[in-house]
Design a protein around this motif. Structure first.
Motif: not given
Length: 341
Positions: A150-159
């Motif tokens: 879930f934390n990983f999802l937070k980062t890819i939303t910045k793409a």
């Protein structure tokens, strides 16, 4: 960039909605978790276009994070040989040590792939890779993402690409992974859960997929009132929703090959057309269904307190009840114990 999360209900057309966003002139990647949904999406894409287009990529989550995210940046360095889906048995391993992430056979622990990407500083590179190859990203079954994932999802939303997350909070029956206390309270409360996505900068949509095409008003009313999970119906005609309280009719349903029997667990021990509650998620082809209630859920049914079940049990029961395209029957498992192998 359009970045949204849609909170859906069962049978509201999540797969169809994603399919409608696809075209032949945009490069799209779709990520989902369960095998059922991979199958449904693949069939839907082929049905829409008549073939599977080269500009569309469909991946199970762990194929995406291992093959697309991890391997291009770290496999040469750590020489890993695949994924270990078991948790690390060494509870004293430290995050600074390689054995925290990789087992003695050179396989990376599934629940820590996203963590090693974070620790090695590769997250920005992954977003750049997404931007290079795709115009939009779809993540289905968002409710099943947990732990480090879930934390990983937070980062890819910045793409810098269009992003759409879709899921049903109350169909959270599985986790992509768990890792100690990381995000362990993530699914405790719907409002708090929504706030996580708001903090990611995503637009929150609770209306587009709020009505079910599958479930009748009768089934939706039972789920809303009995489980306290709000769901509406696009349908007009009511269907049967009732408890089967006599052995003769229960036996008839058991032997009816047109009615699926949904058990809490161990459905394979019954020689009939059956599935487990949670495993039926993503399946849309049942007409009448029979939900078999074990002692605890039967007691709650009789006391009108199904909403007080533990969240994981209640969610699986919601999944089971919402498989009905037509009638919904409940049967006490006492009637079926004589058939159990």
């Amino acid at each position: 960039m359009d970045k949204r999360v849609i909170f859906a209900v069962a049978g509201s057309g999540k797969t169809t909605y994603i399919l409608n966003q696809l075209s032949l002139d945009k490069r799209s990647i779709i990520i989902t978790y369960t095998n059922n949904n991979i199958k449904n999406l693949k069939n839907g894409i082929i049905e829409k276009f008549g073939f599977f287009p080269d500009n569309i990529t469909l991946l199970p989550y762990f194929s995406f994070i291992y093959s697309f995210c991890y391997k291009p940046f770290l496999s040469y360095k750590y020489k890993t040989k695949g994924i270990n889906y078991n948790p690390n048995p060494n509870r004293f391993a430290k995050q600074t040590n390689l054995d925290y992430y990789i087992d003695s056979n050179g396989r990376i622990y599934s629940n820590r792939i996203s963590k090693i990407l974070e620790k090695t500083g590769e997250l920005n590179n992954i977003n750049s890779r997404l931007e290079k190859y795709y115009d939009n990203l779809f993540v289905d079954e968002i409710q099943d993402f947990a732990g480090n994932d879930f934390n990983f999802l937070k980062t890819i939303t910045k793409a810098s690409i269009d992003i759409l997350f879709v899921g049903d909070f109350y169909q959270h029956t599985f986790d992509t992974s768990r890792d100690g206390s990381i995000n362990k309270n993530l699914h405790n409360d719907l409002d708090n859960y929504k706030s996580y996505f708001g903090n990611m900068g995503l637009e929150i949509d609770t209306t587009t997929l709020s009505n079910s095409y599958r479930c009748s008003p009768s089934v939706c009313e039972f789920i809303t009132n009995g489980l306290k999970i709000k769901i509406n119906s696009h349908k007009q005609e009511n269907t049967e929703v009732r408890l089967v309280d006599n052995e003769e009719e229960a036996n008839e349903i058991y032997n009816n090959k047109e009615i699926v029997k949904l058990f809490y667990q161990e459905h394979y021990r019954y020689n009939c057309f059956s599935r487990n509650w949670g495993d039926s998620k993503g399946e849309n082809h049942y007409n009448d269904i029979c939900v078999v209630l074990n002692k605890k859920t039967m007691d709650c049914y009789n006391k009108n307190s199904l909403d007080e079940l533990p969240s994981q049990t209640k969610n699986k029961l919601y999944v089971a009840c919402s498989r009905a395209n037509n009638n919904l029957y409940f049967v006490n498992d006492e009637y079926y114990k004589k058939f159990k192998n």
